[in-house]
Scaffold this active site. Sequence first.
Site, PDB file in Angstrom:
ATOM      1  CE1 TYR A 226      -3.876  -2.074  -0.339  1.00 39.56           C
ATOM      2  CE2 TYR A 226      -2.727  -3.462   1.249  1.00 39.56           C
ATOM      3  CZ  TYR A 226      -3.724  -3.284   0.310  1.00 39.56           C
ATOM      4  OH  TYR A 226      -4.569  -4.325   0.014  1.00 39.56           O
TER       5      TYR A 226
ATOM      6  CB  SER B 233     -16.592  -7.016 -11.569  1.00 43.31           C
ATOM      7  OG  SER B 233     -16.051  -7.080 -10.267  1.00 43.31           O
TER       8      SER B 233
ATOM      9  CG  HIS C 282     -14.578  -1.903  -0.175  1.00 44.65           C
ATOM     10  ND1 HIS C 282     -14.620  -2.480  -1.421  1.00 44.65           N
ATOM     11  CD2 HIS C 282     -15.595  -2.477   0.533  1.00 44.65           C
ATOM     12  CE1 HIS C 282     -15.595  -3.367  -1.466  1.00 44.65           C
ATOM     13  NE2 HIS C 282     -16.211  -3.387  -0.299  1.00 44.65           N
TER      14      HIS C 282
ATOM     15  N   GLY D  25     -18.992   0.993 -13.016  1.00 44.83           N
ATOM     16  CA  GLY D  25     -17.648   0.428 -13.040  1.00 44.83           C
ATOM     17  C   GLY D  25     -17.326  -0.546 -11.927  1.00 44.83           C
TER      18      GLY D  25
ATOM     19  CB  ALA E 257     -17.879   5.325 -16.490  1.00 36.75           C
TER      20      ALA E 257
ATOM     21  CD  GLN F 159     -17.753  -2.055  -4.816  1.00 39.91           C
ATOM     22  OE1 GLN F 159     -17.447  -3.236  -4.631  1.00 39.91           O
ATOM     23  NE2 GLN F 159     -18.358  -1.657  -5.912  1.00 39.91           N
ATOM     24  CG  ASN F 160     -13.281   3.040  -6.660  1.00 41.11           C
ATOM     25  OD1 ASN F 160     -13.384   1.816  -6.735  1.00 41.11           O
ATOM     26  ND2 ASN F 160     -13.696   3.862  -7.607  1.00 41.11           N
TER      27      ASN F 160
HETATM   28  C1  BJW Z   1     -15.345   0.144 -16.555  1.00 44.81           C
HETATM   29  C2  BJW Z   1     -14.362   0.902 -17.153  1.00 44.81           C
HETATM   30  C3  BJW Z   1     -14.761   2.120 -17.655  1.00 44.81           C
HETATM   31  C4  BJW Z   1     -13.409  -0.857 -16.521  1.00 44.81           C
HETATM   32  N1  BJW Z   1     -16.037   2.503 -17.549  1.00 44.81           N
HETATM   33  N2  BJW Z   1     -16.596   0.524 -16.459  1.00 44.81           N
HETATM   34  C5  BJW Z   1     -21.617 -13.413   0.386  1.00 44.81           C
HETATM   35  C6  BJW Z   1     -21.354 -14.448  -0.478  1.00 44.81           C
HETATM   36  C7  BJW Z   1     -20.053 -14.884  -0.683  1.00 44.81           C
HETATM   37  C8  BJW Z   1     -18.970 -14.288  -0.028  1.00 44.81           C
HETATM   38  C9  BJW Z   1     -19.246 -13.263   0.833  1.00 44.81           C
HETATM   39  C10 BJW Z   1     -20.537 -12.846   1.035  1.00 44.81           C
HETATM   40  N3  BJW Z   1     -20.499 -11.814   1.917  1.00 44.81           N
HETATM   41  C11 BJW Z   1     -19.209 -11.580   2.249  1.00 44.81           C
HETATM   42  C12 BJW Z   1     -18.424 -12.467   1.605  1.00 44.81           C
HETATM   43  C13 BJW Z   1     -16.944 -12.546   1.691  1.00 44.81           C
HETATM   44  C14 BJW Z   1     -16.216 -11.485   0.886  1.00 44.81           C
HETATM   45  C15 BJW Z   1     -16.562 -11.622  -0.595  1.00 44.81           C
HETATM   46  O1  BJW Z   1     -17.313 -10.858  -1.157  1.00 44.81           O
HETATM   47  N4  BJW Z   1     -15.933 -12.582  -1.252  1.00 44.81           N
HETATM   48  C16 BJW Z   1     -16.100 -12.744  -2.688  1.00 44.81           C
HETATM   49  C17 BJW Z   1     -14.809 -13.323  -3.233  1.00 44.81           C
HETATM   50  C18 BJW Z   1     -17.312 -13.579  -2.984  1.00 44.81           C
HETATM   51  N5  BJW Z   1     -16.514 -10.162   1.386  1.00 44.81           N
HETATM   52  C19 BJW Z   1     -15.880  -9.645   2.447  1.00 44.81           C
HETATM   53  O2  BJW Z   1     -15.051 -10.281   3.065  1.00 44.81           O
HETATM   54  C20 BJW Z   1     -16.266  -8.246   2.868  1.00 44.81           C
HETATM   55  N6  BJW Z   1     -16.535  -8.214   4.254  1.00 44.81           N
HETATM   56  C21 BJW Z   1     -17.648  -8.679   4.796  1.00 44.81           C
HETATM   57  O3  BJW Z   1     -18.576  -9.073   4.108  1.00 44.81           O
HETATM   58  O4  BJW Z   1     -17.671  -8.657   6.175  1.00 44.81           O
HETATM   59  C22 BJW Z   1     -18.650  -9.445   6.846  1.00 44.81           C
HETATM   60  C23 BJW Z   1     -18.258 -10.901   6.645  1.00 44.81           C
HETATM   61  C24 BJW Z   1     -16.978 -11.319   6.972  1.00 44.81           C
HETATM   62  C25 BJW Z   1     -16.617 -12.648   6.798  1.00 44.81           C
HETATM   63  C26 BJW Z   1     -17.534 -13.562   6.281  1.00 44.81           C
HETATM   64  C27 BJW Z   1     -18.818 -13.134   5.933  1.00 44.81           C
HETATM   65  C28 BJW Z   1     -19.181 -11.774   6.142  1.00 44.81           C
HETATM   66  C29 BJW Z   1     -15.101  -7.297   2.648  1.00 44.81           C
HETATM   67  C30 BJW Z   1     -14.807  -7.067   1.229  1.00 44.81           C
HETATM   68  C31 BJW Z   1     -13.614  -6.117   1.114  1.00 44.81           C
HETATM   69  C32 BJW Z   1     -13.160  -5.979  -0.315  1.00 44.81           C
HETATM   70  N7  BJW Z   1     -11.935  -5.267  -0.349  1.00 44.81           N
HETATM   71  C33 BJW Z   1     -11.278  -5.099  -1.635  1.00 44.81           C
HETATM   72  C34 BJW Z   1      -9.745  -5.048  -1.468  1.00 44.81           C
HETATM   73  C35 BJW Z   1      -9.182  -3.805  -0.903  1.00 44.81           C
HETATM   74  C36 BJW Z   1      -7.677  -3.944  -0.834  1.00 44.81           C
HETATM   75  C37 BJW Z   1      -6.951  -3.334  -2.004  1.00 44.81           C
HETATM   76  O5  BJW Z   1      -7.319  -2.220  -2.384  1.00 44.81           O
HETATM   77  O6  BJW Z   1      -5.971  -3.945  -2.453  1.00 44.81           O
HETATM   78  O7  BJW Z   1     -11.832  -3.967  -2.299  1.00 44.81           O
HETATM   79  S1  BJW Z   1     -11.547  -6.434  -2.780  1.00 44.81           S
HETATM   80  C38 BJW Z   1     -11.503  -5.437  -4.215  1.00 44.81           C
HETATM   81  O8  BJW Z   1     -12.726  -5.705  -4.927  1.00 44.81           O
HETATM   82  C39 BJW Z   1     -11.546  -3.963  -3.712  1.00 44.81           C
HETATM   83  C40 BJW Z   1     -12.707  -3.437  -4.528  1.00 44.81           C
HETATM   84  O9  BJW Z   1     -13.305  -2.330  -3.881  1.00 44.81           O
HETATM   85  C41 BJW Z   1     -13.621  -4.619  -4.688  1.00 44.81           C
HETATM   86  C42 BJW Z   1     -14.606  -4.512  -5.832  1.00 44.81           C
HETATM   87  O10 BJW Z   1     -13.933  -4.484  -7.075  1.00 44.81           O
HETATM   88  P1  BJW Z   1     -14.498  -3.592  -8.256  1.00 44.81           P
HETATM   89  O11 BJW Z   1     -14.485  -2.179  -7.879  1.00 44.81           O
HETATM   90  O12 BJW Z   1     -15.805  -4.149  -8.697  1.00 44.81           O
HETATM   91  O13 BJW Z   1     -13.360  -3.775  -9.376  1.00 44.81           O
HETATM   92  P2  BJW Z   1     -13.239  -4.912 -10.495  1.00 44.81           P
HETATM   93  O14 BJW Z   1     -11.860  -4.854 -11.021  1.00 44.81           O
HETATM   94  O15 BJW Z   1     -13.724  -6.219 -10.027  1.00 44.81           O
HETATM   95  O16 BJW Z   1     -14.260  -4.440 -11.624  1.00 44.81           O
HETATM   96  C43 BJW Z   1     -14.062  -3.272 -12.386  1.00 44.81           C
HETATM   97  C44 BJW Z   1     -15.229  -3.139 -13.333  1.00 44.81           C
HETATM   98  O17 BJW Z   1     -15.105  -1.911 -14.035  1.00 44.81           O
HETATM   99  C45 BJW Z   1     -15.277  -4.248 -14.397  1.00 44.81           C
HETATM  100  O18 BJW Z   1     -16.607  -4.768 -14.451  1.00 44.81           O
HETATM  101  C46 BJW Z   1     -14.936  -3.522 -15.707  1.00 44.81           C
HETATM  102  O19 BJW Z   1     -15.632  -4.033 -16.836  1.00 44.81           O
HETATM  103  C47 BJW Z   1     -15.399  -2.133 -15.396  1.00 44.81           C
HETATM  104  N8  BJW Z   1     -14.700  -1.067 -16.134  1.00 44.81           N
HETATM  105  N9  BJW Z   1     -13.146   0.177 -17.099  1.00 44.81           N
HETATM  106  C48 BJW Z   1     -16.915   1.626 -16.959  1.00 44.81           C
HETATM  107  N10 BJW Z   1     -13.861   2.929 -18.287  1.00 44.81           N
END
Ligand code: BJW
Length: 238
Positions: free
Chosen positions: A57, A180, A111, A178, A222, A93-94
């Site tokens: 970071y 996923s 986040h 933006g 976007a 989420q950013n």
């Molecule tokens: C464009 C574009 C352009 C490109 N114009 N578009 C229910 C079911 C299953 C699992 C879970 C659940 N509830 C909770 C979980 C567990 C877990 C989870 O979700 N796991 C998944 C793998 C399923 N969630 C958590 O642990 C969360 N905590 C929680 O729920 O606490 C309670 C709990 C705990 C334990 C158990 C159960 C409950 C916390 C989640 C924290 C996420 N943190 C991150 C990392 C930060 C660190 C870092 O910065 O390095 O945050 S993960 C990462 O993904 C980051 C982002 O904010 C997040 C979302 O990503 P985002 O923004 O969607 O990016 P991309 O790359 O995926 O997508 C980009 C999109 O843009 C694409 O679609 C492109 O097409 C598009 N795009 N250019 C328009 N120009």
Amino acid sequence: MTRLYKNIFILTGAGISAESGLSTFRSENGLWNNHRVEDVATIEAYYRNQDFVHQFYNDMRPELFAAKPNPAHLAITKLQKEYPADNISVVTQNVDTLHEKAGNNNVYHIHGQINQIVCMHCGHVFETWGDITSEDSCPKCGTTAMLKPNIVFFGESLLYMDVVDRLLSKCDLFISVGTSGVIYPAAGFVQIAKAYGADTFEFNMETTSNNYLFDKHIYGPAGTTLPQFVDELIKAAK
Ligand code: BJW
């Protein structure tokens, strides 16, 4: 699009910052490309090897400090200034600060933020764009080796969820830009908004995992599609 909306909820993800030159997470050259998620973005990784996580970071901070908002962020500023809604909120989420740099109001970083540090001992949150190591101590309680980037890792609770729940229950327009739609609970917000009767619009480059929950899909960068949409909304309200 003749309906006049009163409460607008805008959910943003990494894609809104892509045209500012920032990497998204799940693209081919994504942010974690050279790292395993388990090594940098889980609370277990932090406790296992703090300095490795800090370095990841620390390396990210200068790029995010220098980044500039793009037309998509600026379109939100225009919407907030010119559209006659009671409330327009941005739930992001950013961890970058491009919404703030663009002059957006009511921004909630569910986040966390790259420029904030939290003390895991006393909960004190403070701001810095500088580096942090495991040798640093909390400016409030003095505890060493308990500072963590104020970024929500997997397995940690999200921030501002009380506010988010309230905003979702009131919104009549839910816009997703933006993201996923794979990370929960944010990926589930659209379903809640829909259950409360909101219109649901998605802006993305491609089909997303939860796309069936959206009434309308606007495909394209976007930075182009959001300003057009904002102009249409403002025109329809006149
Ligand atoms: C464009 C574009 C352009 C490109 N114009 N578009 C229910 C079911 C299953 C699992 C879970 C659940 N509830 C909770 C979980 C567990 C877990 C989870 O979700 N796991 C998944 C793998 C399923 N969630 C958590 O642990 C969360 N905590 C929680 O729920 O606490 C309670 C709990 C705990 C334990 C158990 C159960 C409950 C916390 C989640 C924290 C996420 N943190 C991150 C990392 C930060 C660190 C870092 O910065 O390095 O945050 S993960 C990462 O993904 C980051 C982002 O904010 C997040 C979302 O990503 P985002 O923004 O969607 O990016 P991309 O790359 O995926 O997508 C980009 C999109 O843009 C694409 O679609 C492109 O097409 C598009 N795009 N250019 C328009 N120009």
